[in-house]
Design a protein around this motif. Sequence first.
Motif, PDB file in Angstrom:
ATOM      1  N   PRO A 178       4.071 -11.615   4.907  1.00 52.94           N
ATOM      2  CA  PRO A 178       5.018 -12.179   3.923  1.00 52.94           C
ATOM      3  C   PRO A 178       6.223 -11.260   3.763  1.00 52.94           C
ATOM      4  O   PRO A 178       6.127 -10.053   3.935  1.00 52.94           O
ATOM      5  N   LEU A 179       7.361 -11.845   3.457  1.00 51.45           N
ATOM      6  CA  LEU A 179       8.558 -11.044   3.237  1.00 51.45           C
ATOM      7  C   LEU A 179       8.396 -10.224   1.959  1.00 51.45           C
ATOM      8  O   LEU A 179       7.889 -10.714   0.953  1.00 51.45           O
ATOM      9  N   ARG A 180       8.834  -8.980   2.024  1.00 56.18           N
ATOM     10  CA  ARG A 180       8.708  -8.086   0.864  1.00 56.18           C
ATOM     11  C   ARG A 180       9.707  -8.469  -0.242  1.00 56.18           C
ATOM     12  O   ARG A 180      10.795  -8.966   0.041  1.00 56.18           O
ATOM     13  N   LYS A 181       9.314  -8.190  -1.461  1.00 56.35           N
ATOM     14  CA  LYS A 181      10.205  -8.445  -2.594  1.00 56.35           C
ATOM     15  C   LYS A 181      11.292  -7.369  -2.613  1.00 56.35           C
ATOM     16  O   LYS A 181      10.994  -6.181  -2.535  1.00 56.35           O
ATOM     17  N   ILE A 182      12.531  -7.800  -2.700  1.00 58.73           N
ATOM     18  CA  ILE A 182      13.649  -6.854  -2.742  1.00 58.73           C
ATOM     19  C   ILE A 182      14.020  -6.614  -4.200  1.00 58.73           C
ATOM     20  O   ILE A 182      14.358  -7.544  -4.932  1.00 58.73           O
ATOM     21  N   LEU A 183      13.932  -5.369  -4.627  1.00 59.22           N
ATOM     22  CA  LEU A 183      14.209  -5.028  -6.024  1.00 59.22           C
ATOM     23  C   LEU A 183      15.708  -4.870  -6.280  1.00 59.22           C
ATOM     24  O   LEU A 183      16.238  -5.392  -7.244  1.00 59.22           O
ATOM     25  N   ARG A 184      16.378  -4.125  -5.367  1.00 60.53           N
ATOM     26  CA  ARG A 184      17.802  -3.869  -5.573  1.00 60.53           C
ATOM     27  C   ARG A 184      18.402  -3.275  -4.318  1.00 60.53           C
ATOM     28  O   ARG A 184      17.675  -2.868  -3.397  1.00 60.53           O
ATOM     29  N   VAL A 185      19.709  -3.234  -4.290  1.00 65.04           N
ATOM     30  CA  VAL A 185      20.415  -2.569  -3.189  1.00 65.04           C
ATOM     31  C   VAL A 185      20.325  -1.061  -3.410  1.00 65.04           C
ATOM     32  O   VAL A 185      20.463  -0.586  -4.539  1.00 65.04           O
ATOM     33  N   ALA A 186      20.083  -0.316  -2.335  1.00 65.99           N
ATOM     34  CA  ALA A 186      19.981   1.148  -2.453  1.00 65.99           C
ATOM     35  C   ALA A 186      21.308   1.734  -2.922  1.00 65.99           C
ATOM     36  O   ALA A 186      22.373   1.354  -2.434  1.00 65.99           O
ATOM     37  N   ASN A 187      21.227   2.643  -3.888  1.00 72.82           N
ATOM     38  CA  ASN A 187      22.442   3.298  -4.386  1.00 72.82           C
ATOM     39  C   ASN A 187      22.577   4.693  -3.778  1.00 72.82           C
ATOM     40  O   ASN A 187      21.764   5.116  -2.958  1.00 72.82           O
ATOM     41  N   GLY A 188      23.584   5.406  -4.201  1.00 74.84           N
ATOM     42  CA  GLY A 188      23.840   6.738  -3.655  1.00 74.84           C
ATOM     43  C   GLY A 188      22.687   7.697  -3.867  1.00 74.84           C
ATOM     44  O   GLY A 188      22.355   8.494  -2.977  1.00 74.84           O
ATOM     45  N   ALA A 189      22.071   7.624  -5.045  1.00 72.73           N
ATOM     46  CA  ALA A 189      20.945   8.515  -5.345  1.00 72.73           C
ATOM     47  C   ALA A 189      19.757   8.213  -4.426  1.00 72.73           C
ATOM     48  O   ALA A 189      19.054   9.131  -3.971  1.00 72.73           O
ATOM     49  N   ASP A 190      19.545   6.921  -4.150  1.00 77.13           N
ATOM     50  CA  ASP A 190      18.455   6.534  -3.242  1.00 77.13           C
ATOM     51  C   ASP A 190      18.687   7.093  -1.844  1.00 77.13           C
ATOM     52  O   ASP A 190      17.769   7.635  -1.215  1.00 77.13           O
ATOM     53  N   LEU A 191      19.897   6.930  -1.349  1.00 79.59           N
ATOM     54  CA  LEU A 191      20.214   7.403   0.001  1.00 79.59           C
ATOM     55  C   LEU A 191      20.066   8.917   0.098  1.00 79.59           C
ATOM     56  O   LEU A 191      19.600   9.441   1.119  1.00 79.59           O
ATOM     57  N   ASP A 248       0.823  -1.217   0.000  1.00 79.44           N
ATOM     58  CA  ASP A 248       0.000   0.000   0.000  1.00 79.44           C
ATOM     59  C   ASP A 248       0.854   1.263   0.000  1.00 79.44           C
ATOM     60  O   ASP A 248       0.381   2.339  -0.321  1.00 79.44           O
ATOM     61  N   ARG A 249       2.141   1.132   0.326  1.00 77.43           N
ATOM     62  CA  ARG A 249       3.042   2.289   0.312  1.00 77.43           C
ATOM     63  C   ARG A 249       3.804   2.414  -1.004  1.00 77.43           C
ATOM     64  O   ARG A 249       4.563   3.363  -1.198  1.00 77.43           O
ATOM     65  N   GLY A 250       3.621   1.450  -1.918  1.00 74.32           N
ATOM     66  CA  GLY A 250       4.339   1.509  -3.178  1.00 74.32           C
ATOM     67  C   GLY A 250       5.805   1.170  -2.975  1.00 74.32           C
ATOM     68  O   GLY A 250       6.171   0.446  -2.064  1.00 74.32           O
ATOM     69  N   LEU A 251       6.670   1.717  -3.842  1.00 77.61           N
ATOM     70  CA  LEU A 251       8.108   1.475  -3.731  1.00 77.61           C
ATOM     71  C   LEU A 251       8.633   2.129  -2.459  1.00 77.61           C
ATOM     72  O   LEU A 251       8.414   3.308  -2.228  1.00 77.61           O
ATOM     73  N   ASP A 252       9.304   1.369  -1.631  1.00 80.66           N
ATOM     74  CA  ASP A 252       9.787   1.896  -0.353  1.00 80.66           C
ATOM     75  C   ASP A 252      11.184   1.353  -0.080  1.00 80.66           C
ATOM     76  O   ASP A 252      11.650   0.457  -0.771  1.00 80.66           O
ATOM     77  N   TYR A 253      11.838   1.910   0.916  1.00 83.46           N
ATOM     78  CA  TYR A 253      13.171   1.445   1.281  1.00 83.46           C
ATOM     79  C   TYR A 253      13.112   0.732   2.625  1.00 83.46           C
ATOM     80  O   TYR A 253      12.215   0.974   3.433  1.00 83.46           O
TER      81      TYR A 253
END
Length: 225
Positions: free
Chosen positions: A24-37, A1-6
């Motif tokens: 249920p465990l959330r699906k992990i899309l990718r490791v956070a990069n510098g832009a995400d942080l 319900d929160r959409g893409l989240d970290y």
Amino acid sequence: DRGLDYGQIISPQGDILDIKSKEPLRKILRVANGADLKQIEENRQKAKEANNHCLKKIEEHKLKMKLVQAEYSFDRTKIIFYFTASGRVDFRNLVKDLAKIFKARIELRQIGVRDEARLFGGFGPCGRELCCARFLKDFEPVTIKMAKEEGLPLNPPKISGICGRLMCCLNFEYETYKILSKGLPREGERVTTPQGKGKVVTINVFKRTATVELEDGTQVEISYK
């Protein structure tokens, strides 16, 4: 319900299957990069600005509510404002004003005082981090009976958390005290000892002993298996 989240991984890969969770465990899309942080940090700063704007609007509309925290979704398409109030609040006009200012979906979520303590965090009278902020997922009812079972003084400031409600730890300690108290007399109860009859003045559930005051005023300690 929160959409893409970290999020943050808190268990090594080998241990993840041992976690017993209702969700249920959330699906992990990718490791956070510098832009995400960078975006996460910017969201936190923007949330503080949104908080200040919301406070001003609450005053303008003269609403009886206490704003606790503002939170941006990761993609900034939604802002959640958490608040406490003693009753229902008609905040429809407030939502309209906020939507015009931020051009995003606005959600006002009413929470309780225990949720407020969880959001802010802190330390309890035990000196440890608040249970609600550290590991508790759900708030179970806590009753005065639980404090009585532990033999605590029924003084609200002594048995209440920083939220003003009875301390959550009373709940998950209760079953242990019930087990340890089984077969022990109650304080004030009249009992017969090898030294004679007397009245129970104190109980130590961990040592499973009772201190009994005899009729001549002397005190003896009785051990229970």
